[in-house]
Design a protein around this motif. Sequence first.
Motif, short mmCIF file in Angstrom:
data_model
loop_
_atom_site.label_atom_id
_atom_site.label_comp_id
_atom_site.label_asym_id
_atom_site.label_seq_id
_atom_site.Cartn_x
_atom_site.Cartn_y
_atom_site.Cartn_z
N GLN A 14 -13.32 -0.77 -10.64
CA GLN A 14 -11.94 -1.19 -10.37
C GLN A 14 -11.89 -1.52 -8.88
O GLN A 14 -12.35 -0.75 -8.06
CB GLN A 14 -10.96 -0.06 -10.70
N HIS A 15 -11.36 -2.67 -8.55
CA HIS A 15 -11.32 -3.12 -7.16
C HIS A 15 -9.92 -2.92 -6.60
O HIS A 15 -8.93 -3.10 -7.30
CB HIS A 15 -11.70 -4.60 -7.09
N TYR A 16 -9.90 -2.57 -5.30
CA TYR A 16 -8.64 -2.36 -4.61
C TYR A 16 -8.68 -3.09 -3.27
O TYR A 16 -9.74 -3.20 -2.64
CB TYR A 16 -8.42 -0.87 -4.32
N ILE A 17 -7.52 -3.56 -2.85
CA ILE A 17 -7.40 -4.09 -1.49
C ILE A 17 -6.23 -3.38 -0.84
O ILE A 17 -5.26 -2.99 -1.50
CB ILE A 17 -7.24 -5.63 -1.45
N PRO A 18 -6.28 -3.20 0.49
CA PRO A 18 -5.21 -2.48 1.16
C PRO A 18 -4.02 -3.39 1.47
O PRO A 18 -4.19 -4.55 1.82
CB PRO A 18 -5.87 -2.00 2.45
N MET A 19 -2.84 -2.84 1.33
CA MET A 19 -1.63 -3.54 1.75
C MET A 19 -0.96 -2.64 2.78
O MET A 19 -0.59 -1.50 2.47
CB MET A 19 -0.67 -3.78 0.59
N GLU A 20 -0.85 -3.12 3.99
CA GLU A 20 -0.27 -2.33 5.05
C GLU A 20 1.21 -2.09 4.76
O GLU A 20 1.93 -2.98 4.32
CB GLU A 20 -0.43 -3.05 6.40
N VAL A 21 1.66 -0.86 5.02
CA VAL A 21 3.06 -0.50 4.79
C VAL A 21 3.63 0.20 6.01
O VAL A 21 2.90 0.78 6.80
CB VAL A 21 3.23 0.40 3.54
N THR A 22 4.93 0.11 6.13
CA THR A 22 5.66 0.82 7.17
C THR A 22 6.67 1.72 6.49
O THR A 22 6.86 1.66 5.27
CB THR A 22 6.39 -0.16 8.11
N ALA A 23 7.35 2.54 7.25
CA ALA A 23 8.37 3.42 6.68
C ALA A 23 9.44 2.59 5.98
O ALA A 23 9.94 2.98 4.92
CB ALA A 23 8.99 4.28 7.78
N GLU A 24 9.78 1.43 6.56
CA GLU A 24 10.81 0.57 5.96
C GLU A 24 10.35 -0.01 4.62
O GLU A 24 11.10 -0.02 3.66
CB GLU A 24 11.20 -0.58 6.91
N THR A 25 9.10 -0.48 4.56
CA THR A 25 8.63 -1.07 3.30
C THR A 25 8.48 -0.01 2.22
O THR A 25 8.74 -0.28 1.05
CB THR A 25 7.30 -1.83 3.49
N ILE A 26 8.11 1.19 2.61
CA ILE A 26 8.00 2.28 1.63
C ILE A 26 9.38 2.55 1.03
O ILE A 26 9.54 2.66 -0.19
CB ILE A 26 7.42 3.56 2.29
N LYS A 27 10.38 2.59 1.90
CA LYS A 27 11.75 2.85 1.45
C LYS A 27 12.31 1.68 0.65
O LYS A 27 12.85 1.85 -0.45
CB LYS A 27 12.64 3.14 2.66
N ASP A 28 12.16 0.45 1.17
CA ASP A 28 12.75 -0.74 0.54
C ASP A 28 12.15 -1.03 -0.82
O ASP A 28 12.85 -1.49 -1.72
CB ASP A 28 12.57 -1.97 1.45
N PHE A 29 10.84 -0.81 -0.99
CA PHE A 29 10.18 -1.14 -2.25
C PHE A 29 9.99 0.06 -3.16
O PHE A 29 9.36 -0.03 -4.20
CB PHE A 29 8.83 -1.84 -1.99
N GLY A 30 10.49 1.20 -2.75
CA GLY A 30 10.39 2.40 -3.58
C GLY A 30 8.97 2.85 -3.81
O GLY A 30 8.62 3.30 -4.90
N ILE A 31 8.12 2.74 -2.78
CA ILE A 31 6.71 3.15 -2.90
C ILE A 31 6.64 4.66 -2.81
O ILE A 31 7.29 5.30 -1.97
CB ILE A 31 5.87 2.48 -1.79
N ASN A 32 5.86 5.25 -3.68
CA ASN A 32 5.66 6.69 -3.68
C ASN A 32 4.89 7.08 -2.42
O ASN A 32 3.76 6.61 -2.22
CB ASN A 32 4.90 7.12 -4.93
N PRO A 33 5.44 7.91 -1.53
CA PRO A 33 4.73 8.29 -0.30
C PRO A 33 3.37 8.93 -0.56
O PRO A 33 2.49 8.88 0.29
CB PRO A 33 5.69 9.29 0.37
N ALA A 34 3.17 9.52 -1.73
CA ALA A 34 1.86 10.11 -2.05
C ALA A 34 0.79 9.05 -2.23
O ALA A 34 -0.40 9.33 -2.11
CB ALA A 34 1.98 10.97 -3.32
N ASP A 35 1.20 7.80 -2.52
CA ASP A 35 0.25 6.71 -2.70
C ASP A 35 -0.20 6.10 -1.38
O ASP A 35 -1.12 5.29 -1.34
CB ASP A 35 0.86 5.60 -3.58
N VAL A 36 0.48 6.46 -0.31
CA VAL A 36 0.16 5.91 1.01
C VAL A 36 -1.03 6.66 1.59
O VAL A 36 -1.05 7.89 1.61
CB VAL A 36 1.38 5.99 1.95
N VAL A 37 -2.04 5.91 2.06
CA VAL A 37 -3.23 6.50 2.67
C VAL A 37 -3.50 5.81 4.01
O VAL A 37 -2.99 4.72 4.27
CB VAL A 37 -4.48 6.36 1.76
N TRP A 38 -4.29 6.45 4.82
CA TRP A 38 -4.71 5.85 6.08
C TRP A 38 -6.08 5.22 5.87
O TRP A 38 -6.97 5.82 5.28
CB TRP A 38 -4.81 6.91 7.18
#
Length: 169
Positions: A14-38
């Motif tokens: 399974q292939h993945y590519i990173p999409m950079e996120v900010t606090a605003e994009t996490i909030k605006d798009f309803g991204i689960n903070p647990a899915d955010v990695v460094w």
Amino acid sequence: MDKFENLQTNNEKQHYIPMEVTAETIKDFGINPADVVWTRIGNKPKKVVMIPVTEEQYKAYMRPLWREDKRQQRQEPPVSLDKMYEETEYEVADTDSDLEADVMKKMLIDELHKALDELEEIDRTIMEMYSNNHSEAEIGQAIGMSQKGVNKRKHKVLLKLNTRLKDFR
């Protein structure tokens, strides 16, 4: 294995590519903070969400990065000192320069430094300030003397230094 690839249990990649996120994009798009990695993008660590993609999308994303890695690997190694020495063209030294005069000048400067070191502290202060283009009045204020006193002392020191350097020549 690439840093954006993971193995699934059925041995299909399974292939993945990173999409950079900010606090605003996490909030605006309803991204689960647990899915955010460094992860590092270029030389900088970034907060990202790993997006699952097809193999073609993954390769399209990675191809420029792979190309840059290859380019850096093929780059010529840093120039060695020997190679630089061999490839450097040298200019002929000035015929006007006189080695004996240069040596004598160096010896005179060394002798001047020794003579200055042997001066009294007040005289060294006067000469240092004088060499830094301070006026005699400014020097007098700094050391607690009159301008005329500084003038007399400065001339005595200059005469003493000149006599010593004449004897040295």
